[in-house]
Design a protein around this motif. Structure first.
Motif, PDB file in Angstrom:
ATOM      1  N   PHE A  86       0.833  -1.201   0.000  1.00  0.00           N
ATOM      2  CA  PHE A  86       0.000   0.000   0.000  1.00  0.00           C
ATOM      3  C   PHE A  86       0.864   1.247   0.000  1.00  0.00           C
ATOM      4  O   PHE A  86       1.727   1.411   0.877  1.00  0.00           O
ATOM      5  N   HIS A  87       0.661   2.124  -0.978  1.00  0.00           N
ATOM      6  CA  HIS A  87       1.381   3.397  -1.021  1.00  0.00           C
ATOM      7  C   HIS A  87       0.564   4.424  -0.248  1.00  0.00           C
ATOM      8  O   HIS A  87      -0.436   4.940  -0.752  1.00  0.00           O
ATOM      9  N   GLY A 143       5.309  -8.862  -4.501  1.00  0.00           N
ATOM     10  CA  GLY A 143       4.143  -9.207  -5.298  1.00  0.00           C
ATOM     11  C   GLY A 143       4.277  -8.594  -6.676  1.00  0.00           C
ATOM     12  O   GLY A 143       5.308  -8.736  -7.344  1.00  0.00           O
ATOM     13  N   ASP A 144       3.257  -7.885  -7.117  1.00  0.00           N
ATOM     14  CA  ASP A 144       3.304  -7.270  -8.433  1.00  0.00           C
ATOM     15  C   ASP A 144       3.654  -5.780  -8.362  1.00  0.00           C
ATOM     16  O   ASP A 144       3.462  -5.032  -9.329  1.00  0.00           O
ATOM     17  N   VAL A 145       4.181  -5.348  -7.204  1.00  0.00           N
ATOM     18  CA  VAL A 145       4.541  -3.939  -7.019  1.00  0.00           C
ATOM     19  C   VAL A 145       6.053  -3.791  -6.940  1.00  0.00           C
ATOM     20  O   VAL A 145       6.716  -4.501  -6.182  1.00  0.00           O
ATOM     21  N   THR A 146       6.592  -2.876  -7.735  1.00  0.00           N
ATOM     22  CA  THR A 146       8.007  -2.534  -7.654  1.00  0.00           C
ATOM     23  C   THR A 146       8.142  -1.268  -6.807  1.00  0.00           C
ATOM     24  O   THR A 146       7.623  -0.208  -7.163  1.00  0.00           O
ATOM     25  N   ILE A 147       8.827  -1.394  -5.690  1.00  0.00           N
ATOM     26  CA  ILE A 147       9.059  -0.249  -4.816  1.00  0.00           C
ATOM     27  C   ILE A 147      10.346   0.429  -5.264  1.00  0.00           C
ATOM     28  O   ILE A 147      11.401  -0.207  -5.325  1.00  0.00           O
ATOM     29  N   PRO A 148      10.293   1.714  -5.605  1.00  0.00           N
ATOM     30  CA  PRO A 148      11.479   2.385  -6.139  1.00  0.00           C
ATOM     31  C   PRO A 148      12.581   2.568  -5.086  1.00  0.00           C
ATOM     32  O   PRO A 148      12.307   2.664  -3.883  1.00  0.00           O
ATOM     33  N   ALA A 149      13.815   2.615  -5.567  1.00  0.00           N
ATOM     34  CA  ALA A 149      14.954   2.912  -4.694  1.00  0.00           C
ATOM     35  C   ALA A 149      14.726   4.218  -3.954  1.00  0.00           C
ATOM     36  O   ALA A 149      14.078   5.139  -4.475  1.00  0.00           O
ATOM     37  N   GLN A 200       3.607  -1.729  16.270  1.00  0.00           N
ATOM     38  CA  GLN A 200       2.844  -2.131  15.093  1.00  0.00           C
ATOM     39  C   GLN A 200       3.676  -2.082  13.820  1.00  0.00           C
ATOM     40  O   GLN A 200       3.368  -2.779  12.849  1.00  0.00           O
ATOM     41  N   CYS A 201       4.737  -1.287  13.807  1.00  0.00           N
ATOM     42  CA  CYS A 201       5.521  -1.195  12.576  1.00  0.00           C
ATOM     43  C   CYS A 201       6.924  -0.678  12.855  1.00  0.00           C
ATOM     44  O   CYS A 201       7.193  -0.087  13.904  1.00  0.00           O
ATOM     45  N   LEU A 202       7.817  -0.950  11.904  1.00  0.00           N
ATOM     46  CA  LEU A 202       9.126  -0.311  11.801  1.00  0.00           C
ATOM     47  C   LEU A 202       9.395  -0.080  10.320  1.00  0.00           C
ATOM     48  O   LEU A 202       8.632  -0.511   9.461  1.00  0.00           O
ATOM     49  N   TRP A 203      10.530   0.563  10.040  1.00  0.00           N
ATOM     50  CA  TRP A 203      10.787   1.012   8.674  1.00  0.00           C
ATOM     51  C   TRP A 203      12.114   0.488   8.136  1.00  0.00           C
ATOM     52  O   TRP A 203      13.021   0.129   8.889  1.00  0.00           O
ATOM     53  N   ARG A 204      12.195   0.460   6.811  1.00  0.00           N
ATOM     54  CA  ARG A 204      13.441   0.228   6.086  1.00  0.00           C
ATOM     55  C   ARG A 204      13.495   1.214   4.922  1.00  0.00           C
ATOM     56  O   ARG A 204      12.458   1.709   4.454  1.00  0.00           O
ATOM     57  N   LYS A 205      14.695   1.455   4.417  1.00  0.00           N
ATOM     58  CA  LYS A 205      14.876   2.295   3.235  1.00  0.00           C
ATOM     59  C   LYS A 205      15.389   1.427   2.092  1.00  0.00           C
ATOM     60  O   LYS A 205      16.386   0.714   2.245  1.00  0.00           O
ATOM     61  N   ALA A 206      14.706   1.489   0.953  1.00  0.00           N
ATOM     62  CA  ALA A 206      15.096   0.684  -0.209  1.00  0.00           C
ATOM     63  C   ALA A 206      16.391   1.238  -0.807  1.00  0.00           C
ATOM     64  O   ALA A 206      16.457   2.414  -1.179  1.00  0.00           O
ATOM     65  N   LEU A 207      17.408   0.395  -0.893  1.00  0.00           N
ATOM     66  CA  LEU A 207      18.680   0.795  -1.492  1.00  0.00           C
ATOM     67  C   LEU A 207      18.672   0.643  -3.005  1.00  0.00           C
ATOM     68  O   LEU A 207      19.541   1.179  -3.694  1.00  0.00           O
TER      69      LEU A 207
END
Length: 405
Positions: free
Chosen positions: A30-31, A301-307, A288-295
């Protein structure tokens, strides 16, 4: 398609579970329209993110050395600059600190604490056993883990009030904080740093068997940890050994109030207290949550999360994923895969205090159900006061009554 709300909405934060159910079905990646984060809600996706440190970095704007220049000036002048050691660090540097802390939190070391934990539990229960009602959070859920970790860090019992303030400040820094609030939190944490600096010097001069002494005096690649490194690790141990347990003890008690048969099952078979702890962690994940940063670009799934995107791992959603846990909203003391929940994370960043927390939950639930029965709310709708904020979930107040067995 109807537009979806944001996790920044305080109403969603109060009870996120219906929204989780909807997202797992409609948009499992979900964005979020307000935060811009890519939110993961399915168990397999959250676990994949936790086990992918090479592409999903722990160095995000939300944890570790992410302070404003003004706050950093305060730390440099009056204390020690925050630095990345565990929760906000990546390999290979992370391995050095994790290996060290794992030596301090060995299963044998944690097991050796159980007699002391049981003594603290008995002392707390004796203190309120004859009262008509108590705030369970204040009388039991807060002091139990606080006293245990305070002793291990060399904090005096009479300093409980300031110890709680340090812990609360540490938890608050795990979420978005304004620059103005950063300065206030920095002042609180510098107070903790100065206190702990005295304790560090004390156990350097006279080592003992406590956790802090073992941490201070361990050899790390031919050297001892610096005060700056120790201050960072102490803060993380304080939060890991305190807040998660407090919140889950309160959540577990609320579950036993809502379903009295759970408390009776624990009384009849105290070994089920372990499962009670796991199910409380799973159904009411304290973080309930924590975060990461995409390198780099990363696929879920069928979603590409951008760098460079922030990826939000929703433990509370993953732990109620029906693809992983049958009847996920129900507490099942005989659930075969109960301990596969992600409330403590997974992989190299799994919570360092998870074994200590699990021990305190098990022993606490055992003692409470052996001494008391008929747990009930004592102030009707005003009995429960929820925690507020983006990441925590649970109660800050739980007024209750009980009968002695």
């Amino acid at each position: 398609m109807t537009s979806l709300p944001s996790f920044a909405d305080p109403e969603i934060q109060k009870c996120p579970f219906p929204f989780y159910d909807r997202l797992r079905e409609e948009q499992p990646v979900f964005h979020d329209p307000e935060t811009g984060h890519y939110v993961l809600t399915r168990y397999d996706d959250v676990r994949k993110a936790l086990l992918s440190p090479a592409v999903l970095s722990n160095r995000t704007p939300f944890l570790g050395d992410r302070w404003s220049p003004e706050a950093n000036q305060m730390f440099a002048k009056e204390g020690w600059l925050p630095m990345d050691t565990l929760v906000s660090n990546d390999p290979p540097d992370h391995r050095i600190y994790r290996t060290l802390v794992d030596k301090v939190f060995t299963p044998a070391k944690v097991a050796a604490l159980e007699p002391r934990i049981m003594a603290i539990i008995a002392e707390l229960i004796d203190g309120f056993a004859d009262r008509e009602e108590i705030d369970f959070v204040e009388e039991f859920a807060v002091p139990l883990p606080m006293y245990v970790i305070a002793e291990q860090l060399g904090v005096r019992r009479e300093d409980r009030v300031i110890f709680k303030r340090w812990s609360d400040a540490g938890v608050e820094t795990t979420g978005p904080v304004t620059p103005e609030r950063q300065l206030e939190l920095a002042a609180v944490l510098i107070e903790m740093q100065r206190y702990m600096a005295h304790e560090i010097e004390r156990v350097r001069a006279a080592p003992n068997g406590m956790l802090l002494s073992r941490l201070v005096n361990l050899d790390t690649d031919g050297r001892q940890l610096t005060n700056q490194e120790l201050q960072s690790l102490i803060l993380q141990i304080l939060v890991a050994g305190n807040e998660t347990t407090t919140t889950t003890l309160a959540s577990g008690m609320r579950l036993m109030i809502e379903r009295p048969e759970l408390a009776e099952a624990l009384h009849d078979d105290p070994s089920l207290a372990k499962a009670m702890g796991e199910e409380a962690l799973r159904t009411a994940s304290p973080l309930q949550c924590l975060w990461r940063k995409a390198l780099a670009d990363v696929q879920f799934g069928d979603v590409t999360i951008p760098a460079d995107s922030i990826v939000e791992m929703r433990f509370g959603a993953a732990n109620r994923d029906p693809a992983q846990f049958g009847c996920p909203a129900e507490v099942d003391l005989h659930r075969k895969n109960a301990n596969s929940h992600l409330a403590f994370g997974a992989g190299i960043h799994m919570c360092i205090g998870n074994q200590l927390a699990r021990g305190e939950l098990r022993l606490g639930f055992q003692a409470l159900t052996q001494r008391f029965t008929n747990f009930r709310l004592s102030r009707g709708e005003d009995s429960c006061r929820p925690l507020e904020g983006y990441t925590p979930y649970g109660l800050r107040q739980l007024w209750m009554a009980f009968d002695k067995r």
